[in-house]
Design a protein around this motif. Structure first.
Motif, PDB file in Angstrom:
ATOM      1  N   ARG A  19       0.862  -1.251  -0.214  1.00  0.00           N
ATOM      2  CA  ARG A  19      -0.375   0.102   0.205  1.00  0.00           C
ATOM      3  C   ARG A  19       0.614   0.968  -0.296  1.00  0.00           C
ATOM      4  O   ARG A  19       0.418   2.285  -0.331  1.00  0.00           O
ATOM      5  N   TYR A  20       1.981   1.676   0.665  1.00  0.00           N
ATOM      6  CA  TYR A  20       2.873   2.378   0.384  1.00  0.00           C
ATOM      7  C   TYR A  20       3.307   2.841  -0.740  1.00  0.00           C
ATOM      8  O   TYR A  20       3.689   3.670  -1.073  1.00  0.00           O
ATOM      9  N   LYS A  21       3.719   1.774  -1.569  1.00  0.00           N
ATOM     10  CA  LYS A  21       4.241   1.563  -2.661  1.00  0.00           C
ATOM     11  C   LYS A  21       3.047   2.328  -3.749  1.00  0.00           C
ATOM     12  O   LYS A  21       3.381   2.871  -4.774  1.00  0.00           O
ATOM     13  N   GLN A  22       2.299   1.844  -3.949  1.00  0.00           N
ATOM     14  CA  GLN A  22       0.857   3.118  -4.356  1.00  0.00           C
ATOM     15  C   GLN A  22       1.001   3.385  -4.475  1.00  0.00           C
ATOM     16  O   GLN A  22       0.457   4.896  -5.027  1.00  0.00           O
ATOM     17  N   LEU A  23       0.934   4.342  -2.801  1.00  0.00           N
ATOM     18  CA  LEU A  23       0.793   5.651  -2.740  1.00  0.00           C
ATOM     19  C   LEU A  23       1.571   6.340  -3.000  1.00  0.00           C
ATOM     20  O   LEU A  23       1.432   7.373  -4.094  1.00  0.00           O
ATOM     21  N   CYS A  24       2.959   6.041  -2.855  1.00  0.00           N
ATOM     22  CA  CYS A  24       3.789   6.259  -4.188  1.00  0.00           C
ATOM     23  C   CYS A  24       3.785   6.579  -5.119  1.00  0.00           C
ATOM     24  O   CYS A  24       4.483   7.840  -6.169  1.00  0.00           O
ATOM     25  N   ARG A  25       3.228   6.023  -5.700  1.00  0.00           N
ATOM     26  CA  ARG A  25       2.829   5.772  -7.398  1.00  0.00           C
ATOM     27  C   ARG A  25       1.843   6.966  -7.931  1.00  0.00           C
ATOM     28  O   ARG A  25       1.707   7.448  -8.457  1.00  0.00           O
ATOM     29  N   LYS A  26       0.742   6.604  -6.486  1.00  0.00           N
ATOM     30  CA  LYS A  26      -0.028   7.729  -6.836  1.00  0.00           C
ATOM     31  C   LYS A  26       0.245   8.981  -7.322  1.00  0.00           C
ATOM     32  O   LYS A  26      -0.406  10.065  -8.189  1.00  0.00           O
ATOM     33  N   VAL A  27       1.582   9.530  -6.300  1.00  0.00           N
ATOM     34  CA  VAL A  27       1.917  10.979  -6.571  1.00  0.00           C
ATOM     35  C   VAL A  27       2.312  11.105  -8.113  1.00  0.00           C
ATOM     36  O   VAL A  27       2.621  12.392  -8.460  1.00  0.00           O
TER      37      VAL A  27
END
Length: 493
Positions: A84-92
């Motif tokens: 989920r942390y990596k998904q947040l990084c990608r969202k940015v």
């Protein structure tokens, strides 16, 4: 992109954009609270109005003068994990492309990951951001004007954590670069990326890095070594097989045993006489992703200056049908002297690898890991999330599993007991090159185990993890992160 650490204020003049974390229920991270005060409660106002709920994946862009503020919904704090942390990084990333800021302060690293520290938050942020910005447009003649990545991403770090954060930047950027190198080679079309092209890249790496020496074995040298199984696979192709041997020497003891990494490099695999179905055959250019990964690893460890001796082998070859191609029913004598009955010419990777594994004995290795897009059966077993790990050496297998967990580059160990050898019996030779329908990923590794008894050995089947299909079609660069982490761990022992 350049990455740096600074104990900096949110409103520093050189900061053009700030990334802040907001949790479900409108809970602000410490940096977001500080920014809210500077903005006279504007973030809190958005929460009260319902424009910002902190739901997972929600993003909101604010403009405050020349500074942009990216608010990222992180969901429930207790549900955050690596994925989920990596998904947040990608969202940015889409927002970063939109605003085209030169300098970005990333405060997502405040998000707590269970069992991880700031080092991992920063490293994962770097690896994920670089992968999200990746694009392979080398062969497009009509290219759109794409927004560029920021020139610099800054992580706000307290002085006491500066050393750990700096190490995260060093490791993260080297691994991200290695992943990019692997993806670039793997995404090349097979009319360009053939065994000679792999050899050229290996030689170019040696020119760039003083600690690396590369030599290329052509078909004449392989014939002298009696690598008949490897050569049989290549017979149907006009492109000569080439085994690229990349030697990295940086151990304090020059005579220290090396770690050997062997990458399957089938630059195109049509299946030979046992021709593959036409559907999705274009993706068989990715049958060299093992070699691409090894090339990426060798780039990364050179950048990291790891105090190890490592040998990377790119087993370049092409499997095509023609009048000279090897056939089902042929019996081959391997470099080791064992004979193999060919029941399926599309089980070619193990024939290339078995001779390369035997050749690896000449280096007196500390351990050997082969990396290969070897079996569709592994994809059936594990899908596209876990690489298959098989080994008859528990110590080596555990070290690889530990590295996979640390790097969040997942691998799952499959059994490799002697019963599977029964499926490889042949009426006419020492071994058959396939073991029937059941346990195909395991019997493929069982076949290879007949050629790896001289050293600790492990096999990574990356058929499910090396590339993506559909709209996101392309190489992933896995398992570069896993393998570099394994080598980092060894260097720290």
């Amino acid at each position: 992109m350049k990455y740096s650490i600074k104990n900096t204020a949110l409103d520093a003049d050189h900061i053009q954009a700030v990334i802040l974390a907001i949790f479900e229920g409108g809970k602000l991270s410490p940096a977001a609270e500080s920014a809210d005060k500077q903005l006279q409660g504007e973030i809190s106002k958005l929460i009260r109005l319902g424009d910002l709920r902190g739901n997972f994946g929600q993003t909101l862009l604010l403009h405050k003068g020349e500074r942009r503020i990216i608010l990222v919904g992180c969901g429930k704090a207790e549900e955050i994990n690596e994925r989920r942390y990596k998904q947040l990084c990608r969202k940015v990333v889409p927002l970063l492309k939109e605003i085209a800021a030169d300098s970005v302060l990333n405060e997502l690293t405040e998000v707590a990951l269970p069992g991880r520290d700031l080092y991992w938050n920063i490293r994962f942020a770097i690896e994920t951001t670089e992968q999200a910005f990746y694009a392979f447009h080398r062969f497009k003649t009509r290219q759109k004007d794409e927004a560029k990545a920021p020139k610099e991403m800054i992580f706000s770090v307290a002085d006491k954590e500066a050393n750990s954060a700096q190490q995260a930047i060093l490791h993260g950027t080297a691994i991200a670069s290695g992943i990019k190198q692997a993806r670039d080679i793997a995404n090349c079309p097979p009319n360009l990326c053939n065994p000679a092209y792999l050899a050229e890249q290996a030689l170019a790496l040696a020119e760039r890095e003083a600690r690396i020496h590369t030599r290329i074995l052509g078909e004449q040298e392989m014939a002298e070594l009696k690598m008949n199984a490897y050569l049989a696979v290549s017979r149907g192709s006009a492109n000569e097989a080439k085994l690229s041997v990349i030697e990295y020497k940086n151990h304090p003891d020059p005579q220290a045993q090396p770690i050997v990494l062997i990458g399957k490099g089938l630059t195109f695999d049509a299946g030979g006489i046992s021709l593959k179905p036409a559907t999705d055959m274009d993706e068989m250019k990715y049958d060299m992703c093992g070699a691409a990964a090894v090339f990426g690893v060798m780039n990364a460890i050179a950048a990291l200056n790891l105090p190890l001796n490592v040998i990377g082998m790119l087993a370049g070859c092409e499997n095509l049908p023609d009048g000279n191609a090897y056939r089902p029913g042929d019996i081959l004598t391997t470099m080791k002297g064992l004979t193999v009955e060919v029941l399926n010419t599309d089980a070619e990777g193990r024939l290339v690898l078995c001779d390369t594994l035997t050749y690896a004995e000449s280096f007196n290795p500390r351990a050997v890991i082969d990396i290969a897009t070897l079996t569709g059966a592994c994809v059936v077993a594990l899908g596209q999330h876990n690489s298959g790990l098989l080994s008859d050496n528990d110590q080596l297998a555990h070290a690889i599993e530990n590295a996979a967990q640390q790097a969040d580059d997942k691998a799952w160990r499959l059994p490799l007991s002697e019963e599977y050898q029964e499926q490889l019996k042949s009426n006419f030779a020492d071994l058959a090159n396939i073991g029937g329908r059941w346990g195909g990923a395991i019997t493929a590794a069982a076949f290879l185990s007949n050629f790896s008894g001289a050293y600790p050995w492990a096999h990574l089947d990356i058929a499910g993890t090396a590339w993506l299909q559909g709209a996101e079609k392309g190489a992933t660069g896995r398992p570069v992160s896993l393998l570099v982490q394994y080598l980092i761990n060894l260097s720290e022992q």
